[in-house]
Motif scaffolding. Sequence first.
Motif, PDB file in Angstrom:
ATOM      1  N   MET A 127       0.844  -1.207   0.000  1.00 32.99           N
ATOM      2  CA  MET A 127       0.000   0.000   0.000  1.00 32.99           C
ATOM      3  C   MET A 127       0.876   1.252   0.000  1.00 32.99           C
ATOM      4  SD  MET A 127      -3.198   1.330   0.954  1.00 32.99           S
ATOM      5  CE  MET A 127      -3.509   3.055   1.192  1.00 32.99           C
ATOM      6  N   GLN A 128       0.615   2.094  -0.958  1.00 34.32           N
ATOM      7  CA  GLN A 128       1.396   3.323  -1.098  1.00 34.32           C
ATOM      8  C   GLN A 128       1.090   4.292   0.038  1.00 34.32           C
ATOM      9  OE1 GLN A 128       0.980   5.285  -5.000  1.00 34.32           O
ATOM     10  NE2 GLN A 128       1.167   7.182  -3.842  1.00 34.32           N
ATOM     11  N   ALA A 129       2.122   4.970   0.540  1.00 37.53           N
ATOM     12  CA  ALA A 129       1.922   5.933   1.624  1.00 37.53           C
ATOM     13  C   ALA A 129       1.218   7.184   1.095  1.00 37.53           C
ATOM     14  CB  ALA A 129       3.266   6.303   2.218  1.00 37.53           C
ATOM     15  N   LEU A 130       0.790   8.013   2.023  1.00 32.45           N
ATOM     16  CA  LEU A 130       0.137   9.259   1.640  1.00 32.45           C
ATOM     17  C   LEU A 130       1.193  10.333   1.423  1.00 32.45           C
ATOM     18  CD1 LEU A 130      -2.600   8.925   4.339  1.00 32.45           C
ATOM     19  CD2 LEU A 130      -2.985   8.812   1.895  1.00 32.45           C
ATOM     20  N   LEU A 131       1.092  11.026   0.297  1.00 34.13           N
ATOM     21  CA  LEU A 131       2.145  11.970  -0.084  1.00 34.13           C
ATOM     22  C   LEU A 131       1.656  13.418   0.024  1.00 34.13           C
ATOM     23  CD1 LEU A 131       3.356  10.062  -3.269  1.00 34.13           C
ATOM     24  CD2 LEU A 131       4.432  10.082  -1.012  1.00 34.13           C
ATOM     25  N   PHE A 132       1.598  13.911   1.268  1.00 32.08           N
ATOM     26  CA  PHE A 132       1.125  15.281   1.445  1.00 32.08           C
ATOM     27  C   PHE A 132       2.078  16.292   0.824  1.00 32.08           C
ATOM     28  CE2 PHE A 132      -1.030  12.889   4.681  1.00 32.08           C
ATOM     29  CZ  PHE A 132      -2.328  13.315   4.489  1.00 32.08           C
ATOM     30  N   GLU A 133       3.378  15.909   0.773  1.00 30.93           N
ATOM     31  CA  GLU A 133       4.356  16.856   0.225  1.00 30.93           C
ATOM     32  C   GLU A 133       4.177  17.036  -1.280  1.00 30.93           C
ATOM     33  OE1 GLU A 133       4.889  14.046   1.704  1.00 30.93           O
ATOM     34  OE2 GLU A 133       6.224  12.768   0.539  1.00 30.93           O
TER      35      GLU A 133
END
Length: 300
Positions: free
Chosen positions: A1-7
Amino acid sequence: MQALLFESITVDEIDLSLLKEKNVRLAVLRLDKIHPVISGNKWFKLTDYLQKARDQDKDQLVTFGGPYSNYVVATAAAGNLLGYKTSGIIRGECPETLSHTLLQAMNYGMELFFLSREDFRRKTLPLELESKSNNIFLINEGGYGEEGARGAANILSYCKKENYSHIACAVGTSTTMAGLVKASMPHQKIIGISVMKNNVDLQKHLCNLLSAEEQQKEFQISHNYHFGGYAKYTQELINFINEFYMNTCIPSDFVYTGKLFYGIIDLIKNDSFPGGSTILLIHGGGLQGNLSLPKGTLIF
Ligand SMILES: *Cc1c(COP(=O)(O)O)cnc(C)c1O
């Protein structure tokens, strides 16, 4: 599962001759870039619920929705990421072929229950879940509620919100819009484009999430851009979405963001924004919903 990329969230300035002609500026807050599935506003609408579930030591998230619900699949993905069991209670009989949205939810380990429309309306829990109710954390359909709105208020910390005179979003349950109203500044107006036809209770649902003081702020819902109703579309909308993508490289979906972009561009054409306006559009993600369109409908 891909992480969340807020950046990876960006604010994209839109360059269209119409905008120069009308002397308004338009920018898009690209929440769609956070994650391909838990995209856009859905993560924000989940965070306060997830915190509460943790505080209450629950190990299973249960939510409700239709077969194309972005919130159901986002809950499945978030549960997968954070180690919660998830169950989705889906409106209507189990269809012969599941929607892409539900298949994706199952891939994230969500267990699905199908309820007749009547039981769904009453929000009856299946017996299997009822017996586990101590461990279950229930989340309203679409994340509607104060926790959802509080989470959505954080959306504007990903841009310089003071730069904008108007902030606009697509409206389903109104939870996201309520969050934006909460976070808005005195010189700003929040505009919601309803994606449902004749959703007469929408204003009431929105106001239920706002304090008396927040209800005095500037906000408005438009009901003119539903294109026939929830998840309905016309060739004109599809052409617009493709053209907008060609001109800006920003993809949108036909259920929410496409209608938002169309509506705001139309309002600009009709001189609904005073010259000098700076408008921020919230890209709510939801691009996975386009998978239910016939292949080749959209050019991206
Ligand atoms: C869910 C969703 C919305 C609507 O959000 P509400 O808080 O239910 O009003 C808007 N845009 C996209 C892409 C969505 O998935």
